[in-house]
Design a protein around this motif. Structure first.
Motif, short mmCIF file in Angstrom:
data_model
loop_
_atom_site.label_atom_id
_atom_site.label_comp_id
_atom_site.label_asym_id
_atom_site.label_seq_id
_atom_site.Cartn_x
_atom_site.Cartn_y
_atom_site.Cartn_z
N VAL A 92 0.83 -1.20 0.00
CA VAL A 92 0.00 0.00 0.00
C VAL A 92 0.87 1.25 0.00
N LEU A 93 1.98 1.23 0.76
CA LEU A 93 2.86 2.40 0.79
C LEU A 93 3.47 2.66 -0.58
N VAL A 94 3.95 1.62 -1.23
CA VAL A 94 4.54 1.80 -2.57
C VAL A 94 3.49 2.33 -3.55
N ALA A 95 2.27 1.82 -3.46
CA ALA A 95 1.20 2.31 -4.33
C ALA A 95 0.89 3.77 -4.03
N GLY A 96 0.84 4.13 -2.75
CA GLY A 96 0.56 5.51 -2.38
C GLY A 96 1.64 6.46 -2.86
N LEU A 97 2.89 6.07 -2.69
CA LEU A 97 4.01 6.91 -3.15
C LEU A 97 4.00 7.05 -4.67
N GLY A 98 3.72 5.95 -5.36
CA GLY A 98 3.67 6.01 -6.82
C GLY A 98 2.57 6.94 -7.30
N LEU A 99 1.39 6.85 -6.67
CA LEU A 99 0.29 7.73 -7.04
C LEU A 99 0.63 9.18 -6.71
N PHE A 100 1.27 9.41 -5.57
CA PHE A 100 1.66 10.76 -5.17
C PHE A 100 2.60 11.37 -6.20
N SER A 101 3.56 10.58 -6.68
CA SER A 101 4.51 11.05 -7.67
C SER A 101 3.81 11.37 -8.99
N LEU A 102 2.93 10.47 -9.43
CA LEU A 102 2.24 10.65 -10.71
C LEU A 102 1.32 11.88 -10.69
N VAL A 103 0.55 12.01 -9.61
CA VAL A 103 -0.39 13.14 -9.52
C VAL A 103 0.36 14.46 -9.44
N SER A 104 1.51 14.46 -8.77
CA SER A 104 2.29 15.70 -8.68
C SER A 104 2.70 16.20 -10.05
N LEU A 105 2.95 15.29 -10.97
CA LEU A 105 3.34 15.68 -12.33
C LEU A 105 2.19 16.34 -13.09
N LEU A 106 0.95 16.03 -12.69
CA LEU A 106 -0.21 16.57 -13.40
C LEU A 106 -0.35 18.07 -13.25
N VAL A 107 0.40 18.67 -12.32
CA VAL A 107 0.28 20.11 -12.12
C VAL A 107 0.70 20.88 -13.37
N VAL A 108 1.52 20.27 -14.23
CA VAL A 108 1.93 20.97 -15.45
C VAL A 108 0.75 21.19 -16.39
N ALA A 109 -0.32 20.38 -16.23
CA ALA A 109 -1.50 20.52 -17.11
C ALA A 109 -2.57 21.43 -16.50
N VAL A 110 -2.32 21.98 -15.34
CA VAL A 110 -3.32 22.81 -14.66
C VAL A 110 -3.43 24.16 -15.35
N LEU A 191 9.59 9.11 -5.64
CA LEU A 191 10.20 7.96 -6.31
C LEU A 191 11.46 7.49 -5.58
N ILE A 192 12.23 8.41 -5.03
CA ILE A 192 13.39 8.03 -4.22
C ILE A 192 12.93 7.24 -3.00
N ALA A 193 11.84 7.68 -2.39
CA ALA A 193 11.30 6.97 -1.23
C ALA A 193 10.85 5.56 -1.62
N VAL A 194 10.23 5.42 -2.81
CA VAL A 194 9.82 4.10 -3.29
C VAL A 194 11.02 3.18 -3.39
N LEU A 195 12.11 3.67 -3.96
CA LEU A 195 13.32 2.87 -4.12
C LEU A 195 13.84 2.40 -2.76
N GLY A 196 13.88 3.32 -1.79
CA GLY A 196 14.35 2.96 -0.47
C GLY A 196 13.47 1.93 0.21
N VAL A 197 12.16 2.05 0.03
CA VAL A 197 11.23 1.07 0.61
C VAL A 197 11.46 -0.31 -0.01
#
Length: 487
Positions: A92-110, A191-197
């Motif tokens: 669940v943590l890896v999924a949450g971090l991955g979603l957090f990273s992906l959604v953060s990138l969406l700000v370029v389309a705002v 993504l760095i946090a995902v790698l460490g986990v």
């Protein structure tokens, strides 16, 4: 595995680590995940005027930029904890971090304020999957209670630091880059946090999970309760406590809460076994955390306005003025551990709650005087908070069953999130009632400054009274043992 060498991806990881140094990879990853999730609560606040100009958002829309994150985050904490205890905390943590990273990138389309509100809501969903799991996994890295206490302390210090450092970092960054970067930077950090986990956190032992079906009705009632309550508190400050929207939200929160209690008492597999709340350690720790969070966020909210409006300081200087919170949180570690080791959880937490309450009253007396008096009160408050937060987080985690630790961490985080809403609503309501809903920009005349100080003083005394009752009562119900074992 040596203390300084990362394991290969296919290596068998140890179930627990013998020291903090040996666990530096997973510990750093989990702390990084917690930092990015917590700092996202505050980092956009200073950028709101710039965002409003760029996207054409008014006061209500900008309120939703911050409120959308809190609503989804607070509303989904218990649900995320339940899912993690069922399907695996690491997963669940890896999924949450991955979603957090992906959604953060969406700000370029705002391009509109509505888009940003949706991005913030999605970030809150991802953060809800990270917060309780992070605390649960840090707890499971070690067998030793002393190491667990120190690791939890490190996590709390980093979380508290993010609140004070967020405005400082944002204020500095906005001098050279667009506000979009305040969210974009989350993507590589997550993504760095995902790698460490993946490198350092062992996979969940199936024996530590449960196979009960998810309580979807209970989850829905939880989300509705937190969402209605949180928005109702915000609406009370913005629209008044007798406004139709506020009253409807209050009624909705009460109805949803009753539905949640009925559901959890009758469900064959409840999401939250209400019997846990009858355990003194669980109930007391949650209440003390609630009181501590009211104190921390309520006073910080008032002080941010104090420094920027009444003192006329820049956002960066106002952020730096909060450094006593961060420095004391770090320096207080041996004091907190010494009190816990000598007196046990109950007495040490009572001392922390008393220190916190007296220091808040000291802050009320310092308002209108020199900054160093305010800083002195901040030091005392942080010492009390430091003791309360560490004891209660560890005691609550150790009191819940082994296969429900993520839910226990979620209960801890939900108490803090509720305290955040109550603290802001309490201080905001008092200031609005005594000063009016809008605070004028620019230099303030002496009469307005004096009025603000009076209103702030009243608000801080109200916080002290509420926190004193809640935190002292919660602390009094803890056990006297150094390591709480309720199951």
């Amino acid at each position: 595995m040596t203390a300084l060498t990362a394991p290969a991806p296919n290596a068998t990881l140890p179930r627990t680590y013998p020291s903090l140094r040996a666990a530096w990879i997973p510990l750093a990853a989990l702390c990084l995940a917690f930092f990015v999730e917590m700092v996202d609560n505050t980092i956009l606040n200073i950028a709101l005027p710039t965002i409003g100009r760029d996207l054409g958002g008014g006061t209500t829309a900008l309120q939703w930029v911050t409120g959308a994150y809190s609503l989804t985050f607070g509303g989904l904490l218990l649900t995320a904890g339940s899912v993690a205890d069922r399907f695996g905390r690491r997963r669940v943590l890896v999924a949450g971090l991955g979603l957090f990273s992906l959604v953060s990138l969406l700000v370029v389309a705002v391009t509109e304020i509505t888009h940003l509100v949706l991005v913030r809501a999605a970030l809150g969903v991802a953060a809800a999957g990270m917060a309780p799991v992070t605390a649960s996994l840090i707890f499971r890295l070690f067998d030793s209670d002393a190491l667990r206490m120190r690791a939890m302390t490190l996590l709390i210090v980093i979380g508290m630091s993010s609140f004070a450092l967020g405005p400082v970092v944002a204020g500095s960054a906005l001098a050279t880059v667009s506000w979009h970067w305040l969210l974009l930077v989350n993507a590589p950090v997550a993504l760095i946090a995902v790698l460490g986990v993946l490198l350092g956190v062992p996979r969940d032992d199936p024996a530590d999970l449960h196979d009960a079906p998810l309580d979807l009705l209970g989850a829905g009632a939880t989300i509705a309760t937190i969402a209605f309550a949180s928005y109702g508190l915000t609406s009370g400050v913005e629209n008044g406590w007798t406004a139709l929207t506020t009253l409807l939200c209050g009624a909705g929160a009460l109805f949803a809460l009753i539905g949640f209690v009925v559901r959890e008492r009758t469900a064959a597999h409840p999401m939250l076994d209400l019997a846990l709340l009858r355990m003194p350690t669980v109930r007391g720790a949650a209440l003390a955390q609630l009181g501590g969070s009211i104190a921390m966020i309520g006073t910080m909210f008032g002080l941010i306005l104090h420094f920027q409006y009444a003192f006329g300081w820049s956002p960066m200087r106002a952020g730096l003025a909060n450094l006593p919170f961060v420095l004391t949180m770090i320096a207080a570690t041996p004091i907190a551990e010494g009190l816990i080791g000598r007196f046990g959880h109950r007495v040490a937490c009572l001392l922390g709650a008393a220190t916190l309450t007296v220091s808040i009253l000291g802050l009320a007396a310092a308002i209108g005087h020199a900054y160093w008096l305010i800083a002195l009160a901040m030091v005392g408050m942080t010492l009390g908070l430091r003791i309360i937060m560490t004891i209660c987080a560890v005691a609550l985690m150790q009191a819940v069953p082994e296969n429900r630790t993520s839910l226990g961490a979620a209960l801890n985080d939900t108490s803090q999130e509720l305290g955040t809403s109550v603290g802001v609503a309490l201080v905001g309501t008092v200031l609005a009632a005594l000063l009016g809903a809008a605070l004028p920009a620019g230099a303030w005349p002496a009469a307005l400054v004096a009025s603000f100080f009076h209103a702030e003083r009243v608000a801080v005394v109200a916080v002290a009274a509420l926190v004193g009752v809640i935190a002292l009562y919660g602390a009094s119900t803890l056990t006297d043992s150094r390591a709480t074992e309720e199951h």
